[in-house]
Design an enzyme around this catalytic site. Structure first.
Site, PDB file in Angstrom:
ATOM      1  CB  CYS A 180      72.324  15.241  16.617  1.00  0.00           C
ATOM      2  SG  CYS A 180      71.385  14.907  15.115  1.00  0.00           S
ATOM      3  CB  ALA A 198      68.221  17.591  14.715  1.00  0.00           C
ATOM      4  NE  ARG A 242      61.902  22.283  14.092  1.00  0.00           N
ATOM      5  CZ  ARG A 242      62.111  23.590  14.003  1.00  0.00           C
ATOM      6  NH1 ARG A 242      62.215  24.169  12.833  1.00  0.00           N
ATOM      7  NH2 ARG A 242      62.217  24.315  15.094  1.00  0.00           N
ATOM      8  CG  HIS A 248      70.581  25.858  15.536  1.00  0.00           C
ATOM      9  ND1 HIS A 248      70.307  25.885  16.881  1.00  0.00           N
ATOM     10  CD2 HIS A 248      69.649  25.053  14.978  1.00  0.00           C
ATOM     11  CE1 HIS A 248      69.244  25.142  17.123  1.00  0.00           C
ATOM     12  NE2 HIS A 248      68.826  24.616  15.985  1.00  0.00           N
TER      13      HIS A 248
END
Lengths: 512, 484
Positions: free
Chosen positions: B63, B66, B97, B197
């Site tokens: 999503c 994220a 991550r 992003h």
């Protein structure tokens, strides 16, 4: 250049080479505009003080490093415990990616689960179409025998009506009219993953039982609860029941689907409580839950059908396992066989052999509410002294229950209980009132690094050690595993602390 | 039995037809647009992308949260990133991550910590703005060395009408102009990580670039200043890249965002060139800096010696002869090492086939590295790519390559079953599915806890890892010998 083909250096060693350490220094010095080292040291030392601890415990709004997850995670965990069942989480899709990753990192297994992939338009108009299309696609593609629906916080905030949506989807032919689609509302902003487990299981059980006539029989139901050791634990429980001749239905039995073989075939579904057994479980004379706080609503519902219910708190150790077996025996009328008596004796024997190394050691522990009760009782049985017991998802009632447990043993008298606190609180506790060992999940390694308290990994999730979930911690044999896990760390620490030649040669003993 | 290109194309088309059969008609129509076979000379991969995932199909996507917290903002080490909303999002993404950094965690660095507002029902009902204010106060009090705060919105924030912008503005003023960044990356926005992003990039523009005067006037620029954009330092990738840029004579003034700091972000407009690795997640801010500050940007690829060599020259072409010579020197310096790696591993990997399904830049960027080892990528797809990604992919893939956008669990399993590649490269959710099937697998998001894979140092590790996956003796044990 340090890299070479004969011994390829990866992140463990590559970045310790001078070309990289120099790179780090230059980056920090020239571009990061970092605080001076002295300032950092000063603040670091300050965070170790009582003054900081008091400030830290004064927090009212901020949570830092909590030891809990959200409801739908628990719902997925319960759902996959039923035969050929696909968990379907209604709401945003990113959540499902997270649950799947989270379980796969712990169990090193695939985790199948779908989302209704709601986006902005669904936020405005509701997710009915997502439910209709989603159920139809899941049914066609993954051929489940049941689809268990739960919700993300998005669907809960906009107030989607699961019951109505599922009925409409059925009418539209997404799934056959008689296809099982149990559901549960699992808002992430209420409770934690253990609450979600409870809600989902209640949703499934009531889906099968609602409006059905109960014809009591001699069977019992067994519920494990949300449990990182589910693979090992449920298999151990089945072995114990077989030894006792107990005819039991394990509800939400995910021990096989979370441990499928690598033999060339991917099994999306494996094992699990059959839907037939789930239906017939209504007729059992009693239901035993290993974790009270994972099954509060489920047990209340089951009790309402006329069954006896028994709630335990993640029993580990001699006395807790005694109680579990005696309850099973009492409820079923089956005797506890000599084989289990022998196992009990072996556990007692092992404790007698080793407890000198544990006696009087101070422990801090954190984790889910039931696990804390189980481990605290076990530690006191070993003569250890629980000192800080913390549960981010534990509440007032839990706190009182732990206090009562501690009051029952002289080994519990110096222990404090922290409900609703997080691992940043724990950090302050470990600095200001140090202990010998810490018990917790993988995230405890940050506490171990900061405070130097050796971490014993028992809990969920365990990401950085493999296969621990295969070993039970329930039953006498499971308790033996828990004992050995604790002992291994104690012995490792003894060796680590006595291994400097010509300085600590003594105590570096070959026999312990 | 190797197929000709035409046979491969026919097989792949047949395969696509076959997997579509499982879907209800409407879904089959929608999914058909995302599956294709690359035809040489075509300008893209003939698939549609960046479209909503279909409910119930088991998409691999995440999503917007994220994309923002997990990818762009999370690695900025000296800021505190609040996962604003219920506890789960921050919990599942906590330190998962492998964005490596150096710092004193909890004191001046905060990447591997989980700060959350842990929303309760009352916060949903009455709103969370008051709580957010208090959280910021407590952060200032308990983590005095933090250099800024970001608010990473989870789903409920946008639904309950909270005004995180107002809270951030008020608190920034109160804290003497501290950078406080509200990010509207609620998980329901957009169709995948990708919008996250973009939103995160825009937040850098609005709250780091536009809101601050030059915070570091003492910073002295040089003609060789570059910024690494879109490297998250997974397993140390950015470091293994930075070292090469420095060796060729450039000065890396910022890393976005792996092992990055707020000062580096603030100083980036002083760069002479932005070098962009993950185009998908950071092209937005690169374009903005080009427009506003006139900083050119260049995409590069540091996977495998062939692409590294071409990229070093491409980057150097933006500078004078000193840098161009520097690039040649770097290429020459590592030549023997690279040859050694290829001599060692290529004989063990030659002709092996790979299927990929990853995010960001990797569905195309790693192809060259496999080819350096004599391997062939026969299928690839993007979790959250856009059309411009698929256009770029045409420069990498071979005629007849199977292309699958936003692949579903079912499709990926069937494709692999039929194509039978020697290796699958994808994520944690896929790893164990294929390993059960007896197919060697490497996680190509986290490098399967290895890395770095970028740069010359990284290629040696990449080659070793692919070899250990494919030539693992365990794959000879999956079949029970007494069963026919």
């Amino acid at each position: 250049m340090s890299q070479n083909t004969s011994n390829v250096l990866d992140h463990f060693n590559l970045f310790r080479e001078p070309e990289y350490t120099e790179l780090f220094e230059n980056k920090r010095k020239n571009f990061e505009f970092a605080h001076p080292d002295q300032k950092i040291a000063e603040i670091r030392d300050w965070t170790k003080t009582w003054e900081y601890r008091e400030k830290n415990f004064g927090r009212e709004a901020l949570t830092v490093n909590p030891a809990k997850a959200c409801q739908p995670l628990g719902a997925v965990f319960a759902a996959i415990g039923f035969e050929s069942t696909m968990p379907f989480v209604h709401g945003s899709q990113g959540c499902v990616a997270y649950y799947r990753s989270h379980f796969s990192r712990h169990f090193k297994e695939p985790t199948s689960c779908v989302s209704s992939s709601m986006t902005e338009d669904a936020a405005v108009f509701g997710g009915l179409n997502n439910m209709i299309d989603g159920l139809a696609n899941t049914y066609a593609m993954y051929k489940p025998k049941m689809i268990a629906v739960s919700t993300t916080c998005m669907a809960e905030v906009i107030g989607d009506d699961l019951n109505g949506f599922i009925s409409t989807a059925r009418e539209k032919g997404s799934v056959p009219a008689d296809f099982d689609v149990p559901y549960a509302h699992t808002p992430a902003f209420v409770g934690s993953h253990v609450t979600g487990y409870d809600n989902a299981l209640k949703g499934i059980v009531s889906h099968f039982w609602e409006g059905k006539e109960r014809t009591p029989n001699e069977k019992i139901n067994f519920i494990g609860g949300f449990d990182g050791y589910t693979v090992g634990n449920l298999r151990e429980i089945k072995r114990i029941f077989a030894l006792m001749g107990v005819d039991a239905t394990i509800l939400a039995d995910n021990s096989d689907v979370l441990d499928t073989p690598a033999d060339g075939e991917f099994r999306m579904y494996d094992g699990g409580t059959t839907l037939e057994d789930a239906k017939l479980a209504l007729n059992a004379k009693a239901t035993i839950s290993m974790q009270q706080y994972c099954t509060e609503k489920t047990l209340a519902y089951i009790a309402g059908t006329g069954q006896e219910t028994v709630a335990l708190n993640h029993p580990v150790g001699v006395a807790a396992t005694d109680k579990f077996l005696m309850e099973v025996s009492r409820v079923t009328g089956k005797a506890i066989p000599t084989e289990l008596e022998k196992e009990r004796g072996r556990l007692v024997d092992a404790i007698a052999d080793s407890s000198a190394h544990i006696h009087g050691k101070k422990f801090a522990l954190y984790g889910d509410p039931d696990l804390m009760l189980g481990l605290a009782a076990f530690l006191m049985e070993l003569g250890a002294e629980p000192t800080h017991i913390l549960s981010t998802n534990g509440g007032k009632e839990w706190e009182e229950q732990v206090k009562a447990l501690l009051a029952s043993s002289p080994f519990g008298k110096d222990c404090h209980v922290y409900a609703g606190k997080d691992l940043w609180h724990m950090r302050s506790l470990l600095f200001t009132e140090p202990v010998d060992f810490l018990i917790g999940n993988t995230y405890g390694k940050y506490l171990e690094r900061d405070t130097g308290t050796p971490l014993i990994r028992i809990g969920f999730p365990i990401f950085d050690r493999h296969h621990k979930h295969r070993y039970p911690v329930w039953g006498y044999q499971g308790s033996m595993n828990a004992l050995v896990t604790i002992l291994d760390k104690i012995f490792d620490e003894m060796d680590k602390n006595t291994n400097i030649p010509s300085k600590t040669d003594y105590s570096f003993d070959i026999i312990r | 039995m190797s197929l000709t290109v035409e046979q491969t194309k026919a097989r792949n088309q047949e395969l696509i037809k076959e997997v579509l059969e499982v879907y209800p008609e409407k879904t089959a129509k929608r999914r058909a647009k995302h599956l294709g076979v690359y035809e040489e000379e075509k300008p893209d991969c003939t698939v549609k992308s960046n479209i909503k995932s279909i409910p119930g199909v088991m998409t691999i996507r995440g999503c917007a949260y994220a994309g923002s917290k997990g990818v762009v903002w999370g690695p900025i080490k000296d800021m505190i990133h609040i996962s604003h909303g219920p506890v789960g999002c921050g919990q599942y993404s906590w330190a998962a991550r492998r964005n490596y950094y150096i710092g004193t965690t909890g004191i001046d660095s905060f990447v591997t910590m989980q700060f959350t507002s842990d929303f309760q029902e009352k916060d949903i009902v009455f709103g969370g703005d008051k709580k957010l204010e208090k959280i910021m106060d407590e952060i200032e009090d308990l983590f005095p060395l933090n250099k800024g705060i970001t608010v990473q919105s989870e789903c409920p924030i946008g639904l309950i009408g909270d005004d995180i912008e107002a809270v951030s503005k008020k608190k920034s003023k109160e804290f003497g102009g501290k950078t406080i960044v509200p990010v509207r990356c609620e998980g329901f926005r957009g169709v995948s990580q990708s919008l996250g992003h973009h939103i995160a990039n825009d937040a850098v523009r609005d709250f780091v670039f536009d809101k601050s005067e030059d915070k570091h006037p003492e910073f002295v620029s040089t003609p060789y200043d570059v910024a690494i954009i879109g490297d998250y330092n997974i397993g140390g990738d950015a470091w293994a890249s930075r070292i090469l840029l420095e060796e060729m004579g450039l000065r890396v003034i910022a890393q976005w965002s792996g092992d990055g700091s707020i000062a580096e972000l603030e100083n980036t407009p002083k760069a002479k060139l932005n070098v962009l690795h993950c185009y998908r997640s950071m092209n937005y801010i690169s374009r903005h800096m080009e427009e506003k500050y006139g900083i050119p940007w260049v995409e590069y690829n540091f996977f495998g010696p062939s692409k590294i060599e071409a990229s070093l020259r491409e980057i150097a072409s933006h500078f004078d002869d000193k840098i161009k010579e520097g690039a040649e020197k770097v290429i020459a310096k590592y030549k023997a090492l690279m040859q050694g790696v290829i001599d060692k591993y290529k004989p063990r990997l030659e002709g092996k086939t790979v299927m990929l399904f990853v995010g960001g830049l990797r569905p195309r960027h790693v192809i060259g590295a496999y080819e350096d080892l004599g391997m062939n990528v026969v299928g690839t797809g993007y979790e959250f790519g856009h059309n411009d990604d698929y256009q770029r992919t045409t420069h990498y893939v071979k005629d007849g390559t199977l292309i699958y956008d936003d692949v579903t669990g079912y499709e990926f399993e069937k494709f692999v079953e039929k194509v039978q590649p020697d290796l699958v490269g994808s994520g944690i959710k896929e790893k164990y599915v294929f390993q059960k099937m007896g197919v060697p697998f490497r996680q190509m998001h986290s490098w399967d806890y290895s890395g770095p894979y970028h740069g010359y140092d990284g290629f040696a590790i990449f080659a070793r890892d692919m070899d250990m996956a494919i030539n693992n003796p365990v794959w000879g044990l999956t079949k029970t010998p007494w069963k026919k």
